[in-house]
Design a protein around this motif. Structure first.
Motif, PDB file in Angstrom:
ATOM      1  N   SER A 127       0.828  -1.311  -0.003  1.00  0.00           N
ATOM      2  CA  SER A 127      -0.032   0.006   0.048  1.00  0.00           C
ATOM      3  C   SER A 127       0.682   1.334   0.050  1.00  0.00           C
ATOM      4  O   SER A 127       0.211   2.314   0.119  1.00  0.00           O
ATOM      5  N   THR A 128       2.118   1.203  -0.165  1.00  0.00           N
ATOM      6  CA  THR A 128       2.987   2.348  -0.203  1.00  0.00           C
ATOM      7  C   THR A 128       2.626   3.261  -1.234  1.00  0.00           C
ATOM      8  O   THR A 128       2.738   4.477  -1.001  1.00  0.00           O
ATOM      9  N   PRO A 129       2.473   2.820  -2.342  1.00  0.00           N
ATOM     10  CA  PRO A 129       2.005   3.854  -3.687  1.00  0.00           C
ATOM     11  C   PRO A 129       0.802   4.481  -3.198  1.00  0.00           C
ATOM     12  O   PRO A 129       0.739   5.781  -3.402  1.00  0.00           O
ATOM     13  N   GLU A 130      -0.175   4.134  -2.451  1.00  0.00           N
ATOM     14  CA  GLU A 130      -1.429   4.715  -2.246  1.00  0.00           C
ATOM     15  C   GLU A 130      -1.064   5.744  -0.948  1.00  0.00           C
ATOM     16  O   GLU A 130      -1.401   6.935  -1.080  1.00  0.00           O
ATOM     17  N   LEU A 131      -0.220   5.227  -0.128  1.00  0.00           N
ATOM     18  CA  LEU A 131       0.052   6.310   0.987  1.00  0.00           C
ATOM     19  C   LEU A 131       1.069   7.529   0.322  1.00  0.00           C
ATOM     20  O   LEU A 131       0.716   8.518   0.882  1.00  0.00           O
ATOM     21  N   VAL A 132       1.825   7.375  -0.338  1.00  0.00           N
ATOM     22  CA  VAL A 132       2.788   8.243  -1.021  1.00  0.00           C
ATOM     23  C   VAL A 132       1.777   9.296  -1.717  1.00  0.00           C
ATOM     24  O   VAL A 132       1.892  10.306  -1.866  1.00  0.00           O
ATOM     25  N   VAL A 133       0.989   8.804  -2.543  1.00  0.00           N
ATOM     26  CA  VAL A 133       0.061   9.545  -3.587  1.00  0.00           C
ATOM     27  C   VAL A 133      -0.840  10.405  -2.812  1.00  0.00           C
ATOM     28  O   VAL A 133      -1.193  11.337  -3.058  1.00  0.00           O
ATOM     29  N   THR A 134      -1.612   9.723  -1.798  1.00  0.00           N
ATOM     30  CA  THR A 134      -2.559  10.663  -0.909  1.00  0.00           C
ATOM     31  C   THR A 134      -1.765  11.590   0.044  1.00  0.00           C
ATOM     32  O   THR A 134      -2.385  12.280   0.155  1.00  0.00           O
ATOM     33  N   ALA A 135      -0.744  11.195   0.534  1.00  0.00           N
ATOM     34  CA  ALA A 135       0.078  12.227   1.350  1.00  0.00           C
ATOM     35  C   ALA A 135       0.441  13.278   0.357  1.00  0.00           C
ATOM     36  O   ALA A 135       0.215  14.580   0.904  1.00  0.00           O
ATOM     37  N   ASP A 136       0.946  12.891  -0.666  1.00  0.00           N
ATOM     38  CA  ASP A 136       1.452  14.135  -1.781  1.00  0.00           C
ATOM     39  C   ASP A 136       0.416  14.840  -2.304  1.00  0.00           C
ATOM     40  O   ASP A 136       0.170  16.258  -2.131  1.00  0.00           O
ATOM     41  N   ALA A 137      -1.015  14.380  -2.262  1.00  0.00           N
ATOM     42  CA  ALA A 137      -2.142  15.189  -2.502  1.00  0.00           C
ATOM     43  C   ALA A 137      -2.777  15.980  -1.555  1.00  0.00           C
ATOM     44  O   ALA A 137      -3.227  17.018  -1.975  1.00  0.00           O
ATOM     45  N   ALA A 138      -2.605  15.425  -0.392  1.00  0.00           N
ATOM     46  CA  ALA A 138      -3.095  16.019   0.785  1.00  0.00           C
ATOM     47  C   ALA A 138      -2.105  17.370   1.107  1.00  0.00           C
ATOM     48  O   ALA A 138      -2.611  18.480   1.445  1.00  0.00           O
ATOM     49  N   LEU A 139      -0.843  17.243   0.897  1.00  0.00           N
ATOM     50  CA  LEU A 139       0.109  18.279   0.980  1.00  0.00           C
ATOM     51  C   LEU A 139      -0.322  19.433   0.091  1.00  0.00           C
ATOM     52  O   LEU A 139       0.014  20.780   0.473  1.00  0.00           O
ATOM     53  N   VAL A 140      -0.703  19.168  -1.120  1.00  0.00           N
ATOM     54  CA  VAL A 140      -0.974  20.414  -2.085  1.00  0.00           C
ATOM     55  C   VAL A 140      -2.308  20.880  -1.913  1.00  0.00           C
ATOM     56  O   VAL A 140      -2.634  21.503  -3.061  1.00  0.00           O
ATOM     57  N   GLY A 141      -3.191  20.172  -1.202  1.00  0.00           N
ATOM     58  CA  GLY A 141      -4.503  20.623  -1.332  1.00  0.00           C
ATOM     59  C   GLY A 141      -5.537  19.897  -2.109  1.00  0.00           C
ATOM     60  O   GLY A 141      -6.511  20.460  -2.414  1.00  0.00           O
ATOM     61  N   LEU A 142      -5.012  18.790  -2.682  1.00  0.00           N
ATOM     62  CA  LEU A 142      -5.878  17.907  -3.745  1.00  0.00           C
ATOM     63  C   LEU A 142      -6.745  16.847  -3.045  1.00  0.00           C
ATOM     64  O   LEU A 142      -6.353  15.645  -3.057  1.00  0.00           O
ATOM     65  N   GLY A 143      -7.486  17.186  -2.186  1.00  0.00           N
ATOM     66  CA  GLY A 143      -8.368  16.236  -1.355  1.00  0.00           C
ATOM     67  C   GLY A 143      -9.133  15.193  -2.177  1.00  0.00           C
ATOM     68  O   GLY A 143      -9.175  14.418  -1.593  1.00  0.00           O
ATOM     69  N   ASP A 144      -9.693  15.830  -3.295  1.00  0.00           N
ATOM     70  CA  ASP A 144     -10.334  14.769  -4.165  1.00  0.00           C
ATOM     71  C   ASP A 144      -9.259  13.787  -4.674  1.00  0.00           C
ATOM     72  O   ASP A 144      -9.958  12.427  -4.832  1.00  0.00           O
ATOM     73  N   ILE A 145      -8.331  13.841  -5.164  1.00  0.00           N
ATOM     74  CA  ILE A 145      -7.303  12.732  -5.734  1.00  0.00           C
ATOM     75  C   ILE A 145      -6.865  12.133  -4.178  1.00  0.00           C
ATOM     76  O   ILE A 145      -6.828  10.717  -4.401  1.00  0.00           O
ATOM     77  N   ALA A 146      -6.873  12.625  -3.306  1.00  0.00           N
ATOM     78  CA  ALA A 146      -6.322  11.949  -2.083  1.00  0.00           C
ATOM     79  C   ALA A 146      -7.260  11.033  -1.546  1.00  0.00           C
ATOM     80  O   ALA A 146      -6.920   9.625  -1.379  1.00  0.00           O
ATOM     81  N   VAL A 147      -8.598  11.247  -1.496  1.00  0.00           N
ATOM     82  CA  VAL A 147      -9.538  10.313  -0.844  1.00  0.00           C
ATOM     83  C   VAL A 147     -10.061   9.428  -2.024  1.00  0.00           C
ATOM     84  O   VAL A 147     -10.348   8.530  -1.889  1.00  0.00           O
TER      85      VAL A 147
END
Length: 324
Positions: free
Chosen positions: A55-75
């Motif tokens: 699940s590392t890819p999901e973790l990295v992508v979600t965390a990266d999206a959260a950092l830049v304010g892309l909540g739709d992509i993160a969730v």
């Protein structure tokens, strides 16, 4: 017609998917060897390292999206990955071969899957996942792992049944070497870079194609970040470890909803602007259907696999064509 800029972004997404898969495999294999070297049991490795590794890819992508304010992509990535894992990955595996299931997997992990799904959907339903909700989700996962370790139910399973295909045999054959640390760092770096590239390209594709970031996150990004789970499940089936295919997917789904979405919300509250009702309904329906199929028959038949895989194709068509 696809414009040059869009073609470049599609190419970046494809390369990112390959990077996520390669990086995750390096990360999982090296961490498992390191964990065995310091005396961790196969049970601990299977419940923590492997679930977290795939699940590392999901973790990295979600965390990266959260950092830049892309909540739709993160969730959307978490929700879409969970649907994809259950419907498409298990569906394809079941189409290729009927999958028998251990009773303990159904009773313990099936319940955990449903509980985490309902909790995750509840947190998302008001279109924002707060830091407090994220902290609670992560805390629940810690409690879940503690319960499993104390219950001792998994001790009844063989080490081979719990171990990820392609990892246990390698681990037994290769002793700890300094290169494992190098491979761990390399794998982590590849995943981090690939995840960042995927988030940026997916966002650009969504804007250019007029498709919402929620849909892109729940389809293209979700499928890309689920490649390690798909690979592990296919290898497990080929080696006759069919129960591992289901255990890998169910464990990853619990980790995605509780840890990945929780960590993303702790980093930055996840605000959603997309139409989330259909996706959440789909997630609940697929989760309940899979657990019900396992609970009643303790197996996944080819017919059930075809239905699950077909439902994922329909979801993609509905989402990408904007029919829902």
């Amino acid at each position: 017609m696809i414009q040059t800029g869009q073609a470049v972004q599609v190419g970046i997404v494809v390369v990112s998917v390959a990077g996520l898969w390669i990086g995750a495999r390096l990360l999982v294999d090296s961490v498992v060897r390191l964990a065995r070297r310091v005396g961790l049991s196969e049970l601990t490795i299977g419940l923590t390292v492997v679930a977290a590794g795939t699940s590392t890819p999901e973790l990295v992508v979600t965390a990266d999206a959260a950092l830049v304010g892309l909540g739709d992509i993160a969730v959307g990535n978490v929700v879409g990955s969970n649907i994809y894992n259950l419907a498409f990955i298990l569906g394809v595996v079941s189409l290729l071969r009927v999958v028998p299931i251990e009773r303990s997997l159904v009773h313990r992990d099936g319940v955990a899957l449903l509980v985490s799904t309902f909790l995750g959907v509840y947190a998302i339903s008001d279109s924002v996942v707060t830091r407090g909700e994220g902290a609670v989700l992560v805390g629940l996962f810690v409690a879940y792992i503690a319960f499993l370790l104390r219950s001792g139910t998994t001790d009844e399973m063989s080490a081979d049944a719990d171990a990820p295909p392609g990892v246990t045999t390698v681990t037994e054959r290769i002793q700890f070497r300094g290169r494992d640390v190098v491979l761990l760092v390399a794998g982590l770096a590849i995943v981090l870079i690939s995840g960042d590239l995927m988030v940026g390209s997916a966002s650009e594709l969504a804007r250019g194609a007029g498709v919402s970031e929620w849909v892109i996150g729940g389809t293209i990004v979700a499928a890309g970040t689920s490649t390690p789970e798909f690979a592990v499940s296919l290898v497990a089936m080929r080696r006759g470890r069919l129960g591992v295919s289901v255990g890998n997917v169910v464990g990853s789904n619990v980790f995605n909803l509780l840890v990945i979405m929780g960590v993303g919300a702790v980093i930055r509250p996840l605000s959603l602007s997309g139409s989330i009702g259909l996706s959440l309904t789909w997630l609940v329906a697929v989760s309940v259907a899979v657990v019900a199929a396992l609970w009643t028959g303790r197996r996944l038949s080819r017919a059930e696999g075809g239905l699950f895989a077909g439902s994922e194709v329909i979801r993609w068509v509905v989402g990408l064509l904007g029919l829902g």
